[in-house]
Design an enzyme around this catalytic site. Structure first.
Site, PDB file in Angstrom:
ATOM      1  N   LYS A 144       0.168  -4.443  -3.227  1.00  0.00           N
ATOM      2  CA  LYS A 144       1.021  -5.033  -2.195  1.00  0.00           C
ATOM      3  C   LYS A 144       2.495  -4.774  -2.482  1.00  0.00           C
ATOM      4  O   LYS A 144       3.230  -4.290  -1.615  1.00  0.00           O
ATOM      5  CB  LYS A 144       0.772  -6.539  -2.091  1.00  0.00           C
ATOM      6  CG  LYS A 144       1.626  -7.219  -1.013  1.00  0.00           C
ATOM      7  CD  LYS A 144       1.489  -8.724  -1.053  1.00  0.00           C
ATOM      8  CE  LYS A 144       2.233  -9.318  -2.234  1.00  0.00           C
ATOM      9  NZ  LYS A 144       2.243 -10.793  -2.226  1.00  0.00           N
ATOM     10  N   ASP A 162       0.441  -8.902   2.638  1.00  0.00           N
ATOM     11  CA  ASP A 162       0.690 -10.250   2.132  1.00  0.00           C
ATOM     12  C   ASP A 162      -0.098 -11.248   2.981  1.00  0.00           C
ATOM     13  O   ASP A 162      -0.854 -10.877   3.879  1.00  0.00           O
ATOM     14  CB  ASP A 162       2.190 -10.566   2.117  1.00  0.00           C
ATOM     15  CG  ASP A 162       2.776 -10.736   3.510  1.00  0.00           C
ATOM     16  OD1 ASP A 162       2.073 -10.503   4.517  1.00  0.00           O
ATOM     17  OD2 ASP A 162       3.955 -11.117   3.607  1.00  0.00           O
TER      18      ASP A 162
END
Length: 222
Positions: A144, A162
């Site tokens: 991420k 996220d």
């Protein structure tokens, strides 16, 4: 205390509406990211990497505040100096200070902290992100935040999965659960789901990532 405004349930119609309303702002933000790669110094690229180390397990706002607190220390500051500057600013001051110094030392040895040169050496987009996410000496970055960093310095085609994006995709029916991916394979599977959805509704993949994020947070941040 004023109650927090609840984010809307994400639908295809609402995604299209928000994209029409915020499209210019989102494209301007993406252009700012691209300008970092074209014109930013090596110190600026390092700062963007540190920002993403700060946002892991925290928030973009906390990351921005933390960068402001440590900017003069990013290139030469000791772990203790950085930790002191982060006290009361970041929720993990000692841990993040260690991450920054250990990552900085590693990148100094590896490439003289010349991130533009190092990142340009990768012929494939996946290999570039794999290096950032899987090199154990680069602390605090998984897929991420590696994606976040690359997007923030102008690279395209990386999804920042996220909690806001995952919830949006679950509400849209693109994925079954908003549980964060814990493996590379799962990350890529969800990223592909986002890419297919972008193709289906005719919205640029990178713009869609920011559309969904803004729908849950109310702003177009970095």
């Amino acid at each position: 205390m004023r109650p927090t405004k609840k984010a809307p349930h994400v639908t295809v119609e609402l995604v299209r509406e928000v994209h029409r309303a915020r499209g210019d702002e989102i494209r301007a933000r993406l252009a700012e990211f691209e300008a970092v790669w074209r014109h930013g110094s090596e110190a600026r690229l390092w700062e963007e990497l540190v920002f993403c180390i700060f946002t892991a397990g925290a928030s973009a706002r906390m990351g921005l505040r933390s960068i402001e607190a440590v900017r003069p220390l990013l290139l030469k500051g000791t772990q203790q100096q950085i930790a002191e500057a982060l006290r009361g600013v970041h929720r993990y001051p000692r841990e993040r200070a260690r991450y920054i110094v250990e990552t900085r030392d590693h990148l100094q040895r590896l490439c003289g902290l010349r991130l533009r040169e190092r990142l340009s050496a990768f012929a494939e987009a996946e290999a570039r992100r794999d290096w950032l996410a899987r090199d154990r000496a680069i602390k605090g970055l998984g897929y991420k935040e590696a994606s976040h960093f690359l997007r923030n310095i102008g690279f395209r085609g990386y999804a920042i999965l996220d909690k806001h994006i995952l919830r949006s995709l679950a509400e849209l029916g693109c994925i079954e659960t908003a549980t964060p991916p814990t493996t590379r394979a799962r990350y890529l599977t969800i990223e592909d789901a986002l890419r297919r959805f972008a193709d289906d509704i005719g919205i640029d993949f990178d713009e869609l990532d920011l559309v969904l994020w803004s729908m849950k947070t109310g702003e177009v941040l970095k």
